[in-house]
Design an enzyme around this catalytic site. Structure first.
Site, mmCIF file in Angstrom:
data_model
loop_
_atom_site.group_PDB
_atom_site.id
_atom_site.type_symbol
_atom_site.label_atom_id
_atom_site.label_comp_id
_atom_site.label_asym_id
_atom_site.label_seq_id
_atom_site.Cartn_x
_atom_site.Cartn_y
_atom_site.Cartn_z
ATOM 1 N N ASN A 9 0.864 -1.185 0.000
ATOM 2 C CA ASN A 9 0.000 0.000 0.000
ATOM 3 C C ASN A 9 0.901 1.236 0.000
ATOM 4 O O ASN A 9 1.469 1.585 1.030
ATOM 5 C CB ASN A 9 -0.891 -0.041 1.258
ATOM 6 C CG ASN A 9 -1.762 1.197 1.382
ATOM 7 O OD1 ASN A 9 -1.814 2.042 0.486
ATOM 8 N ND2 ASN A 9 -2.456 1.316 2.507
ATOM 9 N N LYS A 11 0.077 4.223 -0.251
ATOM 10 C CA LYS A 11 -0.587 5.401 0.335
ATOM 11 C C LYS A 11 -0.353 6.609 -0.578
ATOM 12 O O LYS A 11 -0.287 6.428 -1.796
ATOM 13 C CB LYS A 11 -0.115 5.619 1.768
ATOM 14 C CG LYS A 11 -0.238 4.323 2.599
ATOM 15 C CD LYS A 11 -0.061 4.493 4.061
ATOM 16 C CE LYS A 11 -0.210 3.141 4.752
ATOM 17 N NZ LYS A 11 -0.125 3.194 6.206
ATOM 18 N N HIS A 97 -9.466 0.878 5.130
ATOM 19 C CA HIS A 97 -8.179 1.120 5.796
ATOM 20 C C HIS A 97 -8.404 2.078 6.968
ATOM 21 O O HIS A 97 -9.234 2.989 6.883
ATOM 22 C CB HIS A 97 -7.176 1.716 4.799
ATOM 23 C CG HIS A 97 -5.779 1.697 5.353
ATOM 24 N ND1 HIS A 97 -5.341 2.644 6.247
ATOM 25 C CD2 HIS A 97 -4.753 0.839 5.156
ATOM 26 C CE1 HIS A 97 -4.088 2.351 6.577
ATOM 27 N NE2 HIS A 97 -3.707 1.270 5.936
ATOM 28 N N GLU A 99 -6.800 4.520 7.944
ATOM 29 C CA GLU A 99 -6.617 5.942 7.613
ATOM 30 C C GLU A 99 -7.868 6.517 6.948
ATOM 31 O O GLU A 99 -8.185 7.690 7.119
ATOM 32 C CB GLU A 99 -5.374 6.104 6.722
ATOM 33 C CG GLU A 99 -4.098 5.933 7.544
ATOM 34 C CD GLU A 99 -2.934 5.329 6.789
ATOM 35 O OE1 GLU A 99 -2.945 5.326 5.550
ATOM 36 O OE2 GLU A 99 -1.999 4.840 7.465
ATOM 37 N N GLU A 169 -5.015 -5.100 10.590
ATOM 38 C CA GLU A 169 -4.013 -4.050 10.766
ATOM 39 C C GLU A 169 -4.278 -3.333 12.096
ATOM 40 O O GLU A 169 -5.090 -2.401 12.147
ATOM 41 C CB GLU A 169 -4.100 -3.036 9.629
ATOM 42 C CG GLU A 169 -3.819 -3.604 8.262
ATOM 43 C CD GLU A 169 -3.271 -2.545 7.302
ATOM 44 O OE1 GLU A 169 -2.198 -2.775 6.737
ATOM 45 O OE2 GLU A 169 -3.892 -1.480 7.144
ATOM 46 N N GLY A 175 2.738 2.280 10.825
ATOM 47 C CA GLY A 175 3.679 3.396 10.684
ATOM 48 C C GLY A 175 4.374 3.785 11.979
ATOM 49 O O GLY A 175 4.981 4.853 12.071
ATOM 50 N N SER A 215 3.718 -2.054 10.371
ATOM 51 C CA SER A 215 5.171 -2.108 10.585
ATOM 52 C C SER A 215 5.763 -3.486 10.269
ATOM 53 O O SER A 215 6.712 -3.932 10.905
ATOM 54 C CB SER A 215 5.534 -1.682 12.014
ATOM 55 O OG SER A 215 5.149 -0.334 12.229
ATOM 56 N N GLY A 236 2.977 -1.152 4.236
ATOM 57 C CA GLY A 236 3.003 0.281 3.948
ATOM 58 C C GLY A 236 4.418 0.729 3.625
ATOM 59 O O GLY A 236 4.921 0.533 2.510
HETATM 60 P P1 13P Z 1 3.174 0.378 7.633
HETATM 61 O O1 13P Z 1 3.688 -0.902 7.043
HETATM 62 O O2 13P Z 1 3.883 1.593 7.141
HETATM 63 O O3 13P Z 1 3.073 0.297 9.132
HETATM 64 O O4 13P Z 1 1.654 0.533 7.089
HETATM 65 C C1 13P Z 1 0.810 -0.539 7.145
HETATM 66 C C2 13P Z 1 -0.411 -0.188 6.394
HETATM 67 O O5 13P Z 1 -1.156 0.700 6.778
HETATM 68 C C3 13P Z 1 -0.680 -0.940 5.155
HETATM 69 O O6 13P Z 1 -1.968 -0.703 4.697
#
Ligand code: 13P
Length: 252
Positions: A9, A11, A97, A99, A169, A175, A215, A236
């Site tokens: 992803n 983003k 997601h 976010e 997640e 993140g 992460s 991510g």
């Molecule tokens: P990170 O791998 O940066 O923690 O993000 C995970 C994520 O939100 C994937 O959709």
């Protein structure tokens, strides 16, 4: 045996030139180290679909979207429909997601609608769930995840549900560098599978791919993916570095 999937992803990252470089690097690295029996998916910003789809024609990677409109079509400025994604050869789409839940107030009811339009257009939904830190601290994380899943997905008939991918997640891991331990991931994935078994039966639950996200990186992917109910990752930050992403895709 269940399908294994590693999806990146991106983003809202990468300029046009950087996106092109990353796809080139990914392609080279994947050609050198092609993971066997793993579906490798990249989910770039929608403006890069055409470029990514060109790479996907090699058959090594598939393209996914990060979101979709809950509507079929019409006067919804700024939105992209499932039909449009399908016309671009986009095969997967992330929905729900954290976010989008946080910054766009997306609800489980909307996630249900998005899942429906995606299935209608033969796009595989990657449906996200996961608790925030305070919910884990209060020990209500199982309840929270069960409610997210039931509100978003339990209206589906079993045949449609069988086309879904779930991504767990935990929001506190996204993140932050605070990855869930393999045991925490396994515990929740097994719980999700049990929840699905109760609703849709053993056969469907057994086949459901459940991805871990938060992460996950080139160092910890192997331990996470070695867990019985972890079928891959939604990645991510580490998906923005070609070699890291390819290492993760080979971490089974
Ligand atoms: P990170 O791998 O940066 O923690 O993000 C995970 C994520 O939100 C994937 O959709």
């Amino acid at each position: 045996m269940r399908r294994k999937i590693v999806a990146g992803n991106w983003k809202m990252n990468k300029s046009f030139a950087e996106a092109e470089d990353l796809l080139n690097e990914l392609y080279d690295a994947l050609e050198e180290q092609t993971p066997s029996n793993v579906d490798v998916v990249v989910c770039p910003p929608s403006i890069y679909f055409e470029m990514a789809v060109d790479f996907s024609e090699t058959g090594i990677i598939s393209v996914g979207a990060q979101d979709v409109s809950k509507y079929e079509n019409g006067a919804y400025t700024g939105e992209i429909s499932a039909q449009m994604l399908s016309g671009m050869q986009v095969e997967y789409c992330i929905v729900g997601h954290s976010e989008r839940r946080k910054y766009h107030s997306e609800t489980d009811a909307e996630i249900a609608q998005k899942t429906d339009v995606l299935l209608k257009h033969d796009i595989t939904p990657i449906v996200c769930c996961g608790e925030i830190l305070s919910e884990r601290e209060k020990n209500i994380h199982f309840e929270v995840v069960k409610k997210q899943i039931s509100d978003a997905l339990f209206h589906l008939d079993p045949l449609d549900f069988a086309k879904i991918i779930i991504a767990y997640e935990p929001v506190w891991a996204i993140g932050t560098g605070h990855t869930a331990t393999p045991e925490q991931a396994q515990e929740m994935h097994a719980f999700i599978r049990k929840t699905i078994e109760e609703k849709f039966g053993k056969e469907i639950a057994k086949k459901l791919p459940i991805l871990y996200g938060g992460s996950c990186n080139a160092k910890n992917a192997k331990d996470l993916f070695s867990q019985a109910d972890v079928d891959g990752g939604l990645i991510g930050g580490a998906s923005l570095v070609a070699q890291d992403f390819v290492t993760i895709a080979n971490a089974f």
